[in-house]
Write an enzyme that holds these catalytic residues in place. Structure first.
Site, PDB file in Angstrom:
ATOM      1  N   GLY A 207       0.837  -1.207   0.000  1.00 18.99           N
ATOM      2  CA  GLY A 207       0.000   0.000   0.000  1.00 18.99           C
ATOM      3  C   GLY A 207       0.858   1.238   0.000  1.00 18.99           C
ATOM      4  N   ASN A 208       0.237   2.379   0.292  1.00 15.29           N
ATOM      5  CA  ASN A 208       0.998   3.629   0.368  1.00 15.29           C
ATOM      6  C   ASN A 208       0.358   4.541   1.416  1.00 15.29           C
ATOM      7  OD1 ASN A 208      -1.018   5.466  -0.992  1.00 15.29           O
ATOM      8  ND2 ASN A 208      -0.714   3.935  -2.601  1.00 15.29           N
ATOM      9  N   ARG A 209       0.917   5.737   1.585  1.00 16.24           N
ATOM     10  CA  ARG A 209       0.530   6.581   2.729  1.00 16.24           C
ATOM     11  C   ARG A 209      -0.657   7.494   2.449  1.00 16.24           C
ATOM     12  NH1 ARG A 209       5.492   9.776   3.113  1.00 16.24           N
ATOM     13  NH2 ARG A 209       4.103  11.145   4.276  1.00 16.24           N
ATOM     14  N   SER A 210      -1.342   7.335   1.331  1.00 16.79           N
ATOM     15  CA  SER A 210      -2.455   8.252   1.028  1.00 16.79           C
ATOM     16  C   SER A 210      -3.552   8.156   2.090  1.00 16.79           C
ATOM     17  CB  SER A 210      -3.040   7.922  -0.344  1.00 16.79           C
ATOM     18  OG  SER A 210      -4.198   8.688  -0.556  1.00 16.79           O
ATOM     19  N   ALA A 274      -4.120   7.378  -4.940  1.00 12.94           N
ATOM     20  CA  ALA A 274      -2.763   6.858  -5.115  1.00 12.94           C
ATOM     21  C   ALA A 274      -2.915   5.354  -5.340  1.00 12.94           C
ATOM     22  CB  ALA A 274      -1.920   7.168  -3.890  1.00 12.94           C
TER      23      ALA A 274
END
Ligand code: PMT
Length: 404
Positions: A207-210, A274
């Site tokens: 995943g990512n930090r969005s 994102a």
């Protein structure tokens, strides 16, 4: 532009310019507005409430608490299409900036979700004081619209900036802001927000930090401006305003399906999500055991939803506007513009909002963003602003692209 059919809450705070509120009520009602006046106790030292009640045709509201357990500020704020604060004293601006809500005026503006227009009036020293400057910056960043102050003779006998703008000018700005508040009426807007999560096993993912905030602010701004909004959102903890249809997704593939199912009906598509660029080529049905050692994960590309939308004309409504984002570790605006233009062309978007994700005050997870908006017509450097203010700038660009 007119205020026909709009309910305007006029908050009159306590300065000598309060006497001009009578002319402002006249100008607003002449433009078609249904005006409800809120006065602070200090305002009543400068103009009688009876005057404003007579001109507006409604009793003036002053008390924070109603007699029968009713809550006047909630009722006023919820039914307002626009709030105008005129005159706005230095004290009024400070309360608004800080969110103080100890009287009917300040509680009403804090509750209101509609656009707010503020016409400051005070002595030059107060207007130029760093505290007032900071409060004004805060309000502007939140999307409050400022009219004036004008420069000229002040009640103290001095001359300088601090005079409240003339009532006709305030009424014109109010009509323009209220008109803008409806400039996406009857439009269907599809927004994506948040990051996708690509599973490795039932508990682990790529995943990512969005946080989802940027996309949610765009969805909220479009809804405020009259659009019917659908938000396709990855997992997020950010509150989503009422009135927005929400489709929750987890993976890039789910987001792609949700977007393509709705793309043909949308007048505007904004891809602020994102989306993970890669996923694991396999998904273990059971939790991978640590004791088995680190797994080898082969990554494969996810669908590029924006590029696919840009390259498949039949997927979208003719004349619709496609806006993508670009997350770049690049603080220099001129370089951001270059990167945005490159992405705009390769992904077939009408506009790209390129944000710098290299600093702590911009990009993922924070409330502010440093961005440029690039379309075929050129580039706009929005600078470092709140995500709410950036959302307003993005929606302004969308409206101009729809008009074009
Ligand atoms: O959610 P916040 O915490 O508020 O943070 C906001 C944000 C930084 C996530 C947001 O402002 C932002 O930049 N979103 C786009 C992030 C991104 O994926 O950028 P990109 O440059 O990798 O992708 C370019 C565009 O292609 C984006 O519109 C993206 O949605 C889209 N894309 C990317 C990959 C993919 N597989 N499919 C896509 O549609």
């Amino acid at each position: 532009m007119s205020l026909q059919g709009k309910r305007v809450i006029l908050c009159v705070t306590g300065g000598i310019a309060a006497y001009k509120a009578a002319f402002l009520v006249r100008a607003l009602t002449a433009s078609g507005a249904d005006v409800r006046v809120v006065m602070t106790p200090s305002a009543e030292r400068f103009i009688g409430s009876q005057t404003l009640a007579t001109l507006s045709g409604h009793p003036v509201a002053r008390a924070l608490f109603g007699d029968g357990g009713d809550v006047p500020h909630v009722e006023l704020a919820r039914t307002a299409d626009l709030v105008v604060v005129a005159p706005a004293t230095a004290n009024a601006l400070a309360k608004m900036a800080l969110g103080i809500s100890d009287d009917l005026f300040s509680a009403t503006v804090l509750t209101a979700h509609c656009p707010i227009v503020v016409a400051p009036a005070m002595h030059t020293e107060m207007w130029e004081h760093p505290a007032t400057r900071a409060n004004v910056e805060t309000l502007l960043a939140r999307g409050v619209r400022l009219v004036g102050p004008a420069s000229g003779p002040l009640s103290s006998g001095d001359t300088g900036p601090g005079r409240m703008s003339e009532p006709d000018e305030i009424a014109d700005v109010a009509a323009a802001v209220a008109g803008a508040a409806n400039d996406l009426a009857a439009k269907q807007v599809l927004v994506t927000a948040g990051g996708t999560q690509e599973p490795i096993d039932p508990v682990r993912f790529i995943g990512n930090r969005s946080s989802g905030l940027m996309g949610i602010e765009i969805a909220a701004e479009a809804a405020r401006r009259g659009a019917k909004v659908t938000l396709v959102a990855g997992p997020t903890n950010v509150a989503i305003p009422r009135g927005i249809d929400v489709v929750k997704v987890r993976t890039a593939e789910e987001m792609r399906s949700a977007v393509f199912e709705r793309a043909a009906a949308a007048d505007v598509i904004v891809k602020a999500a994102a989306v993970a660029d890669w996923r694991s080529d396999s998904h273990a049905g059971e939790k991978l055991k640590k004791a088995a050692g680190p797994p080898e994960i082969k990554l494969v590309a996810t669908p590029d939803i924006l590029a696919e939308l840009g390259a498949t004309p039949g997927a979208r409504k003719p004349g619709s506007v496609l806006v993508g984002f670009a997350a770049e570790t690049e603080p220099r605006p001129e370089k951001l513009v270059e990167l945005a233009e490159e992405k705009r062309v390769t992904k077939g978007a009408d506009a790209i909002v390129a944000n710098d994700v290299s600093s702590d005050d911009s990009g993922f997870e924070v409330a502010t963003n440093r961005a440029v908006i690039v379309s075929g017509g050129g580039a706009e450097d929005v600078g470092l602003v709140t995500k709410k203010a950036l959302a307003a700038a993005v929606v302004d660009k969308i409206v101009s692209l729809l008009d074009a």
